[in-house]
Design a protein around this motif. Structure first.
Motif, PDB file in Angstrom:
ATOM      1  N   ASN A   1     -52.046  25.596 -10.080  1.00 47.16           N
ATOM      2  CA  ASN A   1     -53.186  25.027  -9.354  1.00 47.16           C
ATOM      3  C   ASN A   1     -53.358  25.507  -7.924  1.00 47.16           C
ATOM      4  O   ASN A   1     -54.414  25.261  -7.326  1.00 47.16           O
ATOM      5  N   VAL A   2     -52.362  26.157  -7.353  1.00 45.24           N
ATOM      6  CA  VAL A   2     -52.476  26.615  -5.969  1.00 45.24           C
ATOM      7  C   VAL A   2     -52.017  28.056  -5.865  1.00 45.24           C
ATOM      8  O   VAL A   2     -51.420  28.613  -6.787  1.00 45.24           O
ATOM      9  N   ALA A   3     -52.299  28.666  -4.712  1.00 45.24           N
ATOM     10  CA  ALA A   3     -51.921  30.059  -4.477  1.00 45.24           C
ATOM     11  C   ALA A   3     -50.396  30.204  -4.449  1.00 45.24           C
ATOM     12  O   ALA A   3     -49.672  29.267  -4.103  1.00 45.24           O
TER      13      ALA A   3
ATOM     14  N   GLY B   1     -59.901  21.030  -1.436  1.00 46.87           N
ATOM     15  CA  GLY B   1     -60.284  21.361  -2.802  1.00 46.87           C
ATOM     16  C   GLY B   1     -59.105  21.787  -3.658  1.00 46.87           C
ATOM     17  O   GLY B   1     -59.007  21.431  -4.843  1.00 46.87           O
ATOM     18  N   GLU B   2     -58.193  22.536  -3.042  1.00 52.09           N
ATOM     19  CA  GLU B   2     -57.032  23.031  -3.787  1.00 52.09           C
ATOM     20  C   GLU B   2     -56.071  21.892  -4.132  1.00 52.09           C
ATOM     21  O   GLU B   2     -55.600  21.779  -5.263  1.00 52.09           O
ATOM     22  N   LEU B   3     -55.796  21.021  -3.159  1.00 46.49           N
ATOM     23  CA  LEU B   3     -54.830  19.943  -3.384  1.00 46.49           C
ATOM     24  C   LEU B   3     -55.369  18.851  -4.299  1.00 46.49           C
ATOM     25  O   LEU B   3     -54.599  18.197  -5.007  1.00 46.49           O
ATOM     26  N   LEU B   4     -56.689  18.660  -4.307  1.00 47.61           N
ATOM     27  CA  LEU B   4     -57.265  17.641  -5.183  1.00 47.61           C
ATOM     28  C   LEU B   4     -57.029  17.959  -6.661  1.00 47.61           C
ATOM     29  O   LEU B   4     -57.111  17.060  -7.507  1.00 47.61           O
ATOM     30  N   ARG B   5     -56.744  19.221  -6.980  1.00 55.36           N
ATOM     31  CA  ARG B   5     -56.458  19.569  -8.373  1.00 55.36           C
ATOM     32  C   ARG B   5     -55.208  18.856  -8.881  1.00 55.36           C
ATOM     33  O   ARG B   5     -55.033  18.679 -10.084  1.00 55.36           O
ATOM     34  N   LEU B   6     -54.352  18.459  -7.949  1.00 53.59           N
ATOM     35  CA  LEU B   6     -53.108  17.796  -8.333  1.00 53.59           C
ATOM     36  C   LEU B   6     -53.268  16.289  -8.480  1.00 53.59           C
ATOM     37  O   LEU B   6     -52.322  15.597  -8.873  1.00 53.59           O
ATOM     38  N   GLY B   7     -54.432  15.762  -8.143  1.00 53.95           N
ATOM     39  CA  GLY B   7     -54.723  14.348  -8.341  1.00 53.95           C
ATOM     40  C   GLY B   7     -53.736  13.419  -7.651  1.00 53.95           C
ATOM     41  O   GLY B   7     -53.413  13.592  -6.467  1.00 53.95           O
ATOM     42  N   VAL B   8     -53.207  12.447  -8.415  1.00 57.71           N
ATOM     43  CA  VAL B   8     -52.318  11.428  -7.846  1.00 57.71           C
ATOM     44  C   VAL B   8     -50.907  11.957  -7.608  1.00 57.71           C
ATOM     45  O   VAL B   8     -50.050  11.224  -7.101  1.00 57.71           O
TER      46      VAL B   8
END
Length: 325
Positions: free
Chosen positions: A254-256, A290-297
């Motif tokens: 999910n992140v670089a 935007g990138e960190l929101l992919r990880l949710g909770v």
């Protein structure tokens, strides 16, 4: 020694005639000692290379000898068959030439070696574009290949991110780089060397201007330096985050990779539930959010306050959108 250098030495002697060890070393970019070893390996492989002593002497092939590549080992033949993988060659407009060259190489090999090399090559396929996106079309790529090989300047109309977005300029192409399925042109323009994404070229035409590349220019060295500079300009800030065990597992997808490496090197345990705290590099508040929101909770931003507020604000908007508030 690489199969490519062995073949280069053989073709060099075939095309140039007599050459000194120093001349061979300079041409192949190796030491004189390595040149001696390479010649010895050719001789061991059955290639009729002989030495002529004296001030004007050197190494040369027996008169009338022409290689059919029969002195190559199985591993060297395999390696050469991978030199023209079809995807990039097609992008460059060289698919037919690469196919013809592969067929000639196979025809020149002994029967047993030819069959083994063909079987090995059939087991590998190169698919350069990354996941989750379509391959980029680069219709002007063959024209840039022509410009690189003939050392002719190219007039381009280029779309860039800053204003004015569309610019016209003349570039002198030094080389082409394929990075993660994306082609980049390295060229001199306006007294400096720059990098251009080929798919952002809106129009291009070869000019009549000839140019010479700087004697000391090396494409690989330039590209490595460009990537280092790009990374230093890309990440200008940092953030402190906390990740759950599941967040750690999901991170690489999910992140670089720079963020993944930072977490691996800075993570420290917080509490007894497996959560960790780490410091990561960030480009901007919006992009990091935007990138960190992919990880949710599975992620919490600790600092800076601006990024923490951006995460909270986005979550609130989502809650309202879905009727939860």
């Amino acid at each position: 020694m690489s199969a490519g250098r062995l073949l280069s030495l053989l073709l060099l002697l075939q095309s140039r005639g007599r050459m000194s060890a120093r001349g061979i070393a300079d041409e192949l970019g190796v030491s004189v000692r390595t040149a001696y070893r390479d010649v010895a390996r050719l001789q061991t492989a059955g290639v009729p290379v002989y030495a002529e002593p004296g001030p004007g002497g050197g190494y040369q092939l027996l008169d009338g000898y022409r290689t059919r590549l029969t002195g190559m080992t199985e591993g060297e033949a395999r390696a050469l068959l991978f030199a023209g993988l079809p995807g990039p060659a097609a992008d460059l407009g060289l698919a037919a030439e690469v196919t013809a060259a592969r067929l000639k190489l196979l025809a020149a090999l002994p029967a047993g070696l030819r069959e083994e090399a063909a079987r090995t090559a059939a087991l590998f396929h190169l698919d350069t574009p990354g996941w989750y996106r379509e391959p980029e079309e680069a219709p002007h790529l063959p024209l840039f290949v022509d410009g690189v090989l003939t050392r002719r300047a190219v007039d381009v109309c280029y779309r860039r991110w800053r204003a004015p977005q569309e610019v016209n300029r003349r570039v002198r192409p030094y080389g082409l780089v394929l990075k993660s399925g994306v082609w980049y042109l390295v060229a001199a323009a306006e007294s400096r060397i720059a990098t251009y994404r080929v798919t952002q070229v809106l129009d291009a035409a070869l000019s009549d201007e000839q140019f010479e590349r700087p004697a000391g220019f090396d494409l690989g060295t330039y590209w490595a330096s460009y990537l280092d500079d790009f990374q230093s300009r890309r990440y200008t800030s940092t953030a402190t985050i906390r990740l759950s065990p599941r967040g750690l597992r999901r991170l690489p997808d999910n992140v670089a990779h720079e963020v993944v490496r930072a977490v691996e090197s800075t993570a420290t345990a917080v509490g007894d539930d497996g959560w960790v705290e780490a410091v990561i590099p960030t480009e901007s508040t919006d992009r990091a959010c935007g990138e960190l929101l992919r990880l949710g909770v599975d992620v919490e931003v600790v600092a800076p306050t601006e990024l923490r507020r951006a995460m909270a604000g986005t979550v609130e908007v989502l809650a309202r959108t879905y009727g939860l508030r």
